[in-house]
Design a protein around this motif. Structure first.
Motif, PDB file in Angstrom:
ATOM      1  N   SER A  87      -8.749   1.121  -7.839  1.00 30.90           N
ATOM      2  CA  SER A  87      -8.811   1.743  -6.519  1.00 30.90           C
ATOM      3  C   SER A  87      -7.434   1.758  -5.876  1.00 30.90           C
ATOM      4  CB  SER A  87      -9.788   0.957  -5.626  1.00 30.90           C
ATOM      5  OG  SER A  87      -9.692   1.352  -4.274  1.00 30.90           O
ATOM      6  N   THR A  88      -7.247   2.664  -4.944  1.00 24.88           N
ATOM      7  CA  THR A  88      -6.023   2.685  -4.138  1.00 24.88           C
ATOM      8  C   THR A  88      -6.329   2.567  -2.648  1.00 24.88           C
ATOM      9  OG1 THR A  88      -6.045   5.110  -3.988  1.00 24.88           O
ATOM     10  CG2 THR A  88      -4.830   4.142  -5.828  1.00 24.88           C
ATOM     11  N   THR A  89      -7.576   2.278  -2.290  1.00 34.34           N
ATOM     12  CA  THR A  89      -7.974   2.242  -0.887  1.00 34.34           C
ATOM     13  C   THR A  89      -7.751   0.856  -0.296  1.00 34.34           C
ATOM     14  OG1 THR A  89      -9.620   3.964  -1.272  1.00 34.34           O
ATOM     15  CG2 THR A  89      -9.840   2.680   0.734  1.00 34.34           C
ATOM     16  N   LYS A  90      -6.839   0.799   0.680  1.00 39.72           N
ATOM     17  CA  LYS A  90      -6.452  -0.468   1.303  1.00 39.72           C
ATOM     18  C   LYS A  90      -7.090  -0.595   2.678  1.00 39.72           C
ATOM     19  CE  LYS A  90      -3.049   1.610   0.327  1.00 39.72           C
ATOM     20  NZ  LYS A  90      -2.820   2.874  -0.419  1.00 39.72           N
ATOM     21  N   GLU A  91      -7.741  -1.735   2.926  1.00 39.79           N
ATOM     22  CA  GLU A  91      -8.228  -2.048   4.267  1.00 39.79           C
ATOM     23  C   GLU A  91      -7.154  -2.863   4.979  1.00 39.79           C
ATOM     24  OE1 GLU A  91     -11.235  -2.535   7.453  1.00 39.79           O
ATOM     25  OE2 GLU A  91     -10.859  -1.103   5.849  1.00 39.79           O
ATOM     26  N   LEU A  92      -6.718  -2.377   6.133  1.00 38.09           N
ATOM     27  CA  LEU A  92      -5.659  -3.105   6.821  1.00 38.09           C
ATOM     28  C   LEU A  92      -5.891  -3.157   8.316  1.00 38.09           C
ATOM     29  CD1 LEU A  92      -2.448  -1.021   7.362  1.00 38.09           C
ATOM     30  CD2 LEU A  92      -4.399  -0.012   6.246  1.00 38.09           C
ATOM     31  N   LEU A  93      -5.338  -4.211   8.902  1.00 37.93           N
ATOM     32  CA  LEU A  93      -5.236  -4.331  10.336  1.00 37.93           C
ATOM     33  C   LEU A  93      -3.810  -3.932  10.663  1.00 37.93           C
ATOM     34  CD1 LEU A  93      -6.443  -7.298  12.547  1.00 37.93           C
ATOM     35  CD2 LEU A  93      -4.362  -6.041  13.027  1.00 37.93           C
ATOM     36  N   ALA A  94      -3.655  -2.785  11.307  1.00 39.68           N
ATOM     37  CA  ALA A  94      -2.326  -2.272  11.647  1.00 39.68           C
ATOM     38  C   ALA A  94      -2.008  -2.607  13.090  1.00 39.68           C
ATOM     39  CB  ALA A  94      -2.273  -0.755  11.442  1.00 39.68           C
ATOM     40  N   TYR A  95      -0.866  -3.233  13.302  1.00 43.48           N
ATOM     41  CA  TYR A  95      -0.391  -3.496  14.655  1.00 43.48           C
ATOM     42  C   TYR A  95       0.427  -2.306  15.136  1.00 43.48           C
ATOM     43  CZ  TYR A  95      -0.850  -8.097  12.426  1.00 43.48           C
ATOM     44  OH  TYR A  95      -1.288  -9.176  11.708  1.00 43.48           O
ATOM     45  N   ASN A  96       0.542  -2.176  16.438  1.00 45.98           N
ATOM     46  CA  ASN A  96       1.546  -1.277  17.009  1.00 45.98           C
ATOM     47  C   ASN A  96       2.813  -2.116  17.134  1.00 45.98           C
ATOM     48  OD1 ASN A  96       3.166   0.449  18.484  1.00 45.98           O
ATOM     49  ND2 ASN A  96       1.492   1.195  19.769  1.00 45.98           N
ATOM     50  N   ASP A 126     -18.585  -9.812  -5.316  1.00 43.62           N
ATOM     51  CA  ASP A 126     -17.668 -10.057  -6.432  1.00 43.62           C
ATOM     52  C   ASP A 126     -16.767  -8.869  -6.727  1.00 43.62           C
ATOM     53  OD1 ASP A 126     -18.739 -12.594  -6.824  1.00 43.62           O
ATOM     54  OD2 ASP A 126     -20.336 -11.827  -8.125  1.00 43.62           O
ATOM     55  N   TYR A 127     -16.780  -7.871  -5.877  1.00 46.19           N
ATOM     56  CA  TYR A 127     -15.964  -6.680  -6.098  1.00 46.19           C
ATOM     57  C   TYR A 127     -14.729  -6.697  -5.189  1.00 46.19           C
ATOM     58  CZ  TYR A 127     -20.154  -4.885  -8.452  1.00 46.19           C
ATOM     59  OH  TYR A 127     -21.229  -4.726  -9.295  1.00 46.19           O
ATOM     60  N   GLY A 128     -13.764  -5.827  -5.506  1.00 50.19           N
ATOM     61  CA  GLY A 128     -12.569  -5.707  -4.687  1.00 50.19           C
ATOM     62  C   GLY A 128     -11.477  -6.662  -5.128  1.00 50.19           C
ATOM     63  N   THR A 129     -10.290  -6.498  -4.515  1.00 52.37           N
ATOM     64  CA  THR A 129      -9.092  -7.242  -4.918  1.00 52.37           C
ATOM     65  C   THR A 129      -8.293  -7.630  -3.687  1.00 52.37           C
ATOM     66  OG1 THR A 129      -8.977  -5.863  -6.915  1.00 52.37           O
ATOM     67  CG2 THR A 129      -7.013  -7.157  -6.362  1.00 52.37           C
ATOM     68  N   LEU A 130      -7.734  -8.825  -3.680  1.00 58.29           N
ATOM     69  CA  LEU A 130      -6.817  -9.211  -2.614  1.00 58.29           C
ATOM     70  C   LEU A 130      -5.450  -8.582  -2.865  1.00 58.29           C
ATOM     71  CD1 LEU A 130      -7.582 -13.008  -2.098  1.00 58.29           C
ATOM     72  CD2 LEU A 130      -8.351 -11.081  -0.713  1.00 58.29           C
ATOM     73  N   ILE A 131      -4.779  -8.175  -1.793  1.00 59.05           N
ATOM     74  CA  ILE A 131      -3.437  -7.614  -1.907  1.00 59.05           C
ATOM     75  C   ILE A 131      -2.542  -8.280  -0.864  1.00 59.05           C
ATOM     76  CG2 ILE A 131      -3.982  -5.374  -2.928  1.00 59.05           C
ATOM     77  CD1 ILE A 131      -4.133  -4.208  -0.115  1.00 59.05           C
ATOM     78  N   GLY A 132      -1.257  -8.345  -1.179  1.00 60.91           N
ATOM     79  CA  GLY A 132      -0.310  -8.974  -0.274  1.00 60.91           C
ATOM     80  C   GLY A 132       0.606  -8.004   0.423  1.00 60.91           C
ATOM     81  N   PRO A 163      -1.017  -1.022  -4.112  1.00 61.31           N
ATOM     82  CA  PRO A 163      -2.040  -1.454  -5.062  1.00 61.31           C
ATOM     83  C   PRO A 163      -1.441  -1.637  -6.461  1.00 61.31           C
ATOM     84  CG  PRO A 163      -2.193   0.907  -4.738  1.00 61.31           C
ATOM     85  CD  PRO A 163      -1.111   0.425  -3.801  1.00 61.31           C
ATOM     86  N   PRO A 164      -2.139  -2.344  -7.348  1.00 57.97           N
ATOM     87  CA  PRO A 164      -1.618  -2.588  -8.693  1.00 57.97           C
ATOM     88  C   PRO A 164      -1.367  -1.333  -9.509  1.00 57.97           C
ATOM     89  CG  PRO A 164      -3.386  -4.120  -8.196  1.00 57.97           C
ATOM     90  CD  PRO A 164      -3.366  -3.109  -7.083  1.00 57.97           C
ATOM     91  N   THR A 165      -1.959  -0.222  -9.135  1.00 56.17           N
ATOM     92  CA  THR A 165      -1.758   1.017  -9.904  1.00 56.17           C
ATOM     93  C   THR A 165      -0.432   1.706  -9.599  1.00 56.17           C
ATOM     94  OG1 THR A 165      -3.092   2.096  -8.186  1.00 56.17           O
ATOM     95  CG2 THR A 165      -4.203   1.537 -10.250  1.00 56.17           C
ATOM     96  N   ASP A 166       0.284   1.279  -8.556  1.00 57.91           N
ATOM     97  CA  ASP A 166       1.593   1.867  -8.242  1.00 57.91           C
ATOM     98  C   ASP A 166       2.680   1.181  -9.064  1.00 57.91           C
ATOM     99  OD1 ASP A 166       0.464   3.603  -6.473  1.00 57.91           O
ATOM    100  OD2 ASP A 166       1.287   2.687  -4.665  1.00 57.91           O
ATOM    101  N   PRO A 167       3.700   1.921  -9.533  1.00 62.35           N
ATOM    102  CA  PRO A 167       4.741   1.332 -10.386  1.00 62.35           C
ATOM    103  C   PRO A 167       5.533   0.223  -9.705  1.00 62.35           C
ATOM    104  CG  PRO A 167       4.797   3.737 -10.487  1.00 62.35           C
ATOM    105  CD  PRO A 167       3.874   3.377  -9.365  1.00 62.35           C
TER     106      PRO A 167
END
Length: 257
Positions: free
Chosen positions: A24-33, A64-70, A74-78
């Motif tokens: 997947s490439t869909t990121k859930e994020l909390l975006a600040y201004n 049990d689905y999904g992935t943590l990201i920092g 996403p891992p699919t990007d070079p």
């Protein structure tokens, strides 16, 4: 086509269907201004990241689905590198950072939250986690149209939840006029330089460095990577598991219900 985690229960224990997970490439994020206090301060943004148990959140939303990201990549990007240890969960450190940033008693802000699943539940989880370090989150539920006009166009917000589905979209952090207002001149130059790169290797090197910087800056709070879940009839094979959106491809909703 359904994006609700609750829909999985219709299929996971049903022998008529197969549930599979791809990239997947869909990121859930909390975006600040990042233009507005206190989110102009890296220490504050980093403290909030350390205050939220993202592993627990992902488990609560997707099981049990999904992935943590920092970061936003996403891992699919070079230019992906594992940055989940940057500002990892550490509420005691979060409290100390808030004190050092000038907020020993915390602060309050409004989190504009889209009204569709899973954002309201994510907002409540974040609200509960940040309350533990003295930060009061007021949740304001808005429609998708309101999000577009208020957040994206007018940039009239302090913080918001949103999912970003595109791959290779780290370039948004190189645009200070983008809705979240992040502005690090080094990142701007790295991303602009990557567009002029003479080779794939040069571009990848530049964007990898930009990726590391936005993580250290805690430019946003990257909560998790959605799963790419495909639901099919059990006698169907050969379908692709990689895609740009975390969606359920359901061949027979009525039969499952």
């Amino acid at each position: 086509s359904v994006q609700s985690p609750d829909a999985l229960s219709l299929f996971t224990d049903n022998p008529d269907f197969t549930v599979a997970e791809g990239a997947s490439t869909t990121k859930e994020l909390l975006a600040y201004n990042d233009r507005i206090e206190p989110f102009t301060k890296v220490e504050v943004r980093a403290a909030l990241a350390r205050a939220v148990n993202r592993e627990k959140l992902l488990k609560a939303i997707w099981g049990d689905y999904g992935t943590l990201i920092g970061s936003f990549v996403p891992p699919t990007d070079p230019w992906y590198v594992d940055l989940t240890d940057v500002n990892a969960y550490d509420p005691e450190s979060a409290k100390e950072m808030l004190t050092n940033a000038g907020y020993p008693d915390g602060f309050s802000f409004t989190l504009d939250t889209p009204d569709y699943d899973p954002h309201p539940v994510v907002a409540q989880f974040v609200q509960n986690e940040l309350a533990k370090v003295g930060v009061d989150v007021k949740i304001n539920i808005i429609t998708a149209n309101e999000w577009y006009t208020k957040i994206y166009k007018s940039q009239d917000f302090k913080a918001t939840l949103q999912e970003h589905v595109n791959h290779r979209d780290i370039v948004f952090y190189g645009n200070p006029n983008f809705y979240w207002g992040y502005n690090n001149p080094e990142v701007v130059e790295l991303i602009a330089g990557s567009e002029r790169a003479s080779s794939v290797e040069e571009q990848t090197t530049m964007l990898t460095e930009a990726n590391k910087i936005i993580a250290e800056d805690a430019a946003s709070m990257w909560l998790y990577l959605y799963p790419q879940i495909v639901v099919s009839k059990s006698n169907v094979t050969g379908y692709p598991l990689n895609g740009l959106n975390a969606q359920f491809f359901v061949s027979d909703i009525k039969k499952a219900e």
